[in-house]
Design a protein around this motif. Structure first.
Motif, PDB file in Angstrom:
ATOM      1  N   PHE A 251       0.824  -1.214   0.000  1.00  0.00           N
ATOM      2  CA  PHE A 251       0.000   0.000   0.000  1.00  0.00           C
ATOM      3  C   PHE A 251       0.858   1.262   0.000  1.00  0.00           C
ATOM      4  N   ASN A 283      -6.979  -0.687  -4.181  1.00  0.00           N
ATOM      5  CA  ASN A 283      -7.577   0.200  -3.193  1.00  0.00           C
ATOM      6  C   ASN A 283      -8.383   1.308  -3.889  1.00  0.00           C
TER       7      ASN A 283
ATOM      8  N   ASN B 268      -7.379   6.192   5.395  1.00  0.00           N
ATOM      9  CA  ASN B 268      -7.735   4.917   4.762  1.00  0.00           C
ATOM     10  C   ASN B 268      -8.178   3.878   5.789  1.00  0.00           C
ATOM     11  N   ASP B 272     -11.730   2.001   6.173  1.00  0.00           N
ATOM     12  CA  ASP B 272     -11.763   0.532   6.256  1.00  0.00           C
ATOM     13  C   ASP B 272     -12.725   0.035   7.339  1.00  0.00           C
TER      14      ASP B 272
END
Lengths: 353, 477
Positions: A251, A283, B268, B272
């Motif tokens: 990531f 993502n 992020n 999530d």
């Protein structure tokens, strides 16, 4: 029996409490006196340095005089904390100096006690002393100790190796990148930022020979560092290197790649490759970032690409794609997509109503 | 025979309490040692990553500060001004007007020259109450300000709306009425810059109490200790909780809570886990657990960290009435969250979280007020039956009191040694006195408030956030 034990316990607690009060009292008094002392050192340092760097004609301070003035305010080898404070003041000062004055300060640094304070710190077993020593060596441009510093580049402690790696960049410039493949431990984001900054400030002329040699490294942090260097130096010829990491498994590596590539315009073939890689990015947030970037750099809108997204992608991406198409005059395509969402069944419901 | 049963019951109860107390003393003592190590190390590390270096750096993560506002017309303009002055190179401020019924929104529009922008294609990864409009300022000096006007959905829902619209890597969640230190972001971002093999999923900063302090232009001009005893004792409580408690837990990566008033997270990861849970009043505790559970599930190494410096100042409840409401809510939040995450309890799948940290919260955070309450009842019952040796009981009580005093004194000592906020002899003496009076004036009320919260949950008595009346800070122009 229990009562006796409890009485003893109470006595112990009472003694501990009294000791704590005394410690707090001593700590307050010490801090007050220490602050006063440090202010005096700071004031004296300011006066000495201003006279040393900008002397009145005929009133230049000699080295002996400077040493005597500092000794009078407690800068002596037996008081290492005062010496350390002086070193910190010198480092702070050199950051705002350039040219001749900087040279004069560096010379002075090497002439006042304790001599060789920074390099002696490298022998310490305490990580923060060692890291401090390295920092002092590179901040005060003590090039002669570069070998000792390089030895610490793989130190177990992250701060020691970080300072050592920054020192390598400062002393060796682009050549230091050849060590990248041989570094054994992780590199933090801050480490990367500092290395790129120092390289940019001190060696603004890129040396691609060393950079390309570093491409061989397979380590994630090395890849990220190289991408940041390419971005910072705006190396258009090296964009392909960044491109290969856009769909990386990691990531953070993808994040760095997307961030770095966003400052470049791409050729048609590179843009085509990016669109292919787009579908492999796992993502959604990163896909949206890429989508906005592709929109920004595309002169002609690739309708086929956007339609593919509009009909097959995640809802959030669909919405972003619709926005791009709408803002670029493809309103009919968006409307067509909008209406086809209503199935025959839902239309029948409306009819029956 | 019946006396024997009573005596054995007394014996078992007595030793159960003793064992519980000893374990708690062991945990607290370990906390002192761990936090001492953590604070010292933090100080040493800070030398190698100074705020001045971060200010001038490029490539550092962008941060959005999300502050929900509900009926804050009296203070909103000043608070936003203060938040806009925060130093950080890549910084956005997102104010979420959570359906205020007063003039909060209009004041923001007028003062900051806001205009709505087209949100047709805005995406919302986390579902929230309807967002009506989003505003940006026409003035260049407020270019980092965005205001979201949405229907009322509560604090958690408002922050979720902010998370949705933020475009930065990191999100700092806070309250619009908190006073944030100007260099707070530069200090909070440090752990993220230094993360290596363990991803930082949350970072908290210590929160201080600024009742009766003097505020000017949204910053603390003069930090004073509160005049009233209740907030004064809370100063000690906060110092103890943040400096000893959270720093200690942070040292063993056991932090399960980052305060809702001041916490930074990667965007992020927030997306999530679906952001804050708007259904619980313990949304900050719940979020931290959700983040940890998520990381355990995806099997990625992670860390929750705390910055020991006080970077955010708030107003503590000034009297018993408001204090009880606040702690009653916290107690409900705790029990609700523990219930939501009951599957973690002693579950080896979640490693330390399941085996140690959640059980700790269950037995010693949730359990402590119950144990204290039961202890009081046992004392009365066994006292009536003549089983209590009152001399021993009083000696034991006094020794426990002294241990508590030592614990608070150590916390104050650590604070005085490490930070400059309360540095005069007078201030330190006042803090020590407050700490020694705490067991008499404060703790019984705290236990009452917690038991009240548990009672409400047990008998399903509906009670939301409640109205937290604030006196406001003393401000000077």
């Amino acid at each position: 029996m229990i009562n006796i034990f409890l009485i003893v316990l109470i006595k112990i607690f009472a003694v501990v409490l009294i000791m704590l009060w005394v410690t707090i009292g001593v700590s307050i008094v010490y801090r007050r006196r220490r602050t006063k002392n440090l202010l005096l050192i700071e004031k004296t340092f300011a006066e000495v340095i201003s006279k040393h760097l900008y002397p009145y004609p005929g009133e230049e301070l000699s080295l002996v005089e400077i040493q005597r003035i500092f000794r009078n305010v407690g800068i002596i080898p037996s008081k290492p904390r005062n010496v350390q404070y002086l070193i910190d003041l010198m480092i702070r000062t050199q950051r705002s100096l350039l040219g001749e004055n900087y040279e004069k300060l560096v010379v002075l640094f090497n002439q006042i006690p304790p001599y060789g304070a920074s390099v002696s710190k490298l022998k310490s077993t305490k990580w923060y002393v060692k890291a401090r020593g390295i920092r002092e060596i590179y901040e005060m441009d003590q090039t002669r100790y570069v070998k000792e510093v390089i030895k610490e580049r793989n130190n177990r402690n992250i701060y020691v190796r970080r300072e050592a790696q920054i020192a390598m960049v400062i002393f060796l410039g682009w050549e230091s990148l050849r060590f990248l493949s041989y570094l054994k431990r992780e590199m933090t984001l801050w480490q990367q930022i500092k290395i790129v900054e120092k390289l940019h400030d001190l060696y603004p002329e890129p040396n691609l020979q060393y950079l390309r040699r570093a491409y061989e490294s397979e380590k994630t942090y090395a890849n990220e560092l190289i991408m940041r260097i390419i971005r910072k130096f705006n190396l258009i010829t090296e964009v392909d290197y960044i491109l290969q990491f856009v769909d990386n498994r990691n990531f953070d590596t993808r994040e760095s790649a997307i961030y770095c590539i966003s400052s470049f315009y791409l050729s048609n073939s590179q843009l085509k490759l990016l669109k292919e890689k787009y579908f492999k990015v796992p993502n959604v947030s990163q896909q949206i970032q890429l989508l906005k970037y592709i929109d920004k750099i595309s002169f002609d809108k690739d309708l086929e690409f956007y339609k593919k997204l509009l009909y097959t992608a995640d809802d959030i991406i669909k919405l972003s794609t619709a926005e791009i198409l709408w803002n670029n005059g493809y309103k009919e395509e968006v409307q067509e997509f909008y209406y086809q969402q209503y199935t025959n069944q839902s239309l029948k419901v409306e009819d029956s109503l | 025979m019946s006396f024997d049963i009573l005596y054995y019951t007394y014996f078992i109860v007595k030793f159960s309490f003793l064992l519980y107390g000893l374990i708690l003393i062991f945990i607290y003592s370990s906390g002192i040692l761990l936090s001492d190590r953590a604070v010292k190390r933090n100080k040493k590390r800070a030398h190698f990553l100074q705020v001045n270096d971060i200010v001038s750096a490029t490539d550092i993560p962008s941060v959005t500060l999300v502050a929900p506002a509900y009926n804050e017309g009296k203070t909103i303009v000043e608070n936003v001004k203060s938040l806009l002055a925060i130093q950080y190179p890549f910084y956005d401020l997102l104010i979420v007007n959570d359906g205020s019924t007063d003039n909060t929104m209009q004041l923001l529009i007028d003062k900051y020259d806001l205009e709505p922008f087209d949100t047709t294609f805005s995406t919302q990864p986390i579902p929230t109450a309807t967002v009506n409009r989003i505003f940006k300022s026409r003035k260049a000096q407020y270019k980092q300000l965005t205001v979201i006007d949405k229907n009322n959905g509560g604090k958690a829902d408002a922050i979720n709306a902010g998370i949705n619209f933020a475009a930065s890597e990191l999100i700092l969640c806070t309250d619009a009425d908190c006073i944030i230190e100007q260099d707070a972001l530069l200090k909070m971002v440090r752990p993220y810059l230094e993360e290596s093999d363990q991803e930082i999923i949350a970072c908290g900063g210590a929160i201080g109490i600024a009742n009766d302090s003097v505020i000017s232009n949204g910053t603390i001009k003069e930090l004073r200790l509160p005049n009233d005893m209740i907030p004064m004792i809370q100063v000690v409580e906060y110092i103890r909780a943040f400096l000893i408690g959270r720093m200690g837990w942070g040292e063993i990566n056991g932090l399960m809570l980052v305060s809702g008033a001041f916490g930074m997270y990667p965007r992020n990861r927030l997306i999530d886990v679906g952001g804050y849970d708007a259904k619980t009043v313990g949304e900050d505790f719940d979020l931290c657990i959700k983040l940890r559970v998520h990381m355990e599930q995806i099997k990625k190494p992670y860390k929750v960290v705390y910055v020991p410096e006080t970077l955010c100042w708030t107003e503590a409840p000034p009297d018993y009435d408001i204090f009880i409401k606040q702690r009653d809510r916290w107690a409900r939040g705790l029990i609700e969250t523990l219930f939501i995450h009951k599957k973690l309890f002693l579950n080896p799948k979640y490693r330390n979280v399941g085996l140690f940290f959640i059980p700790y919260w269950f037995f010693f955070e949730f359990g402590a007020p119950i144990v204290e309450f039961l202890g009081l009842i046992s004392l009365i019952v066994f006292g009536i039956f003549g089983l209590i040796n009152w001399t021993t009981a009083l000696l034991l009580l006094f020794s426990v009191y002294l241990f508590g005093c030592i614990f608070s004194t150590v916390a104050i000592f650590f604070y005085v040694k490490s930070f400059k906020h309360y540095s005069t002899s007078k201030q330190v003496t006042e803090l020590l006195l407050a700490a020694y009076l705490e067991p008499f004036l404060y703790h019984p009320v705290l236990v009452y408030a917690q038991i009240k919260g548990y009672y409400k949950i047990l008998f399903n008595i509906k009670s939301g956030w409640g109205v937290m009346k604030r006196r406001g800070f003393k401000t000077i122009d």
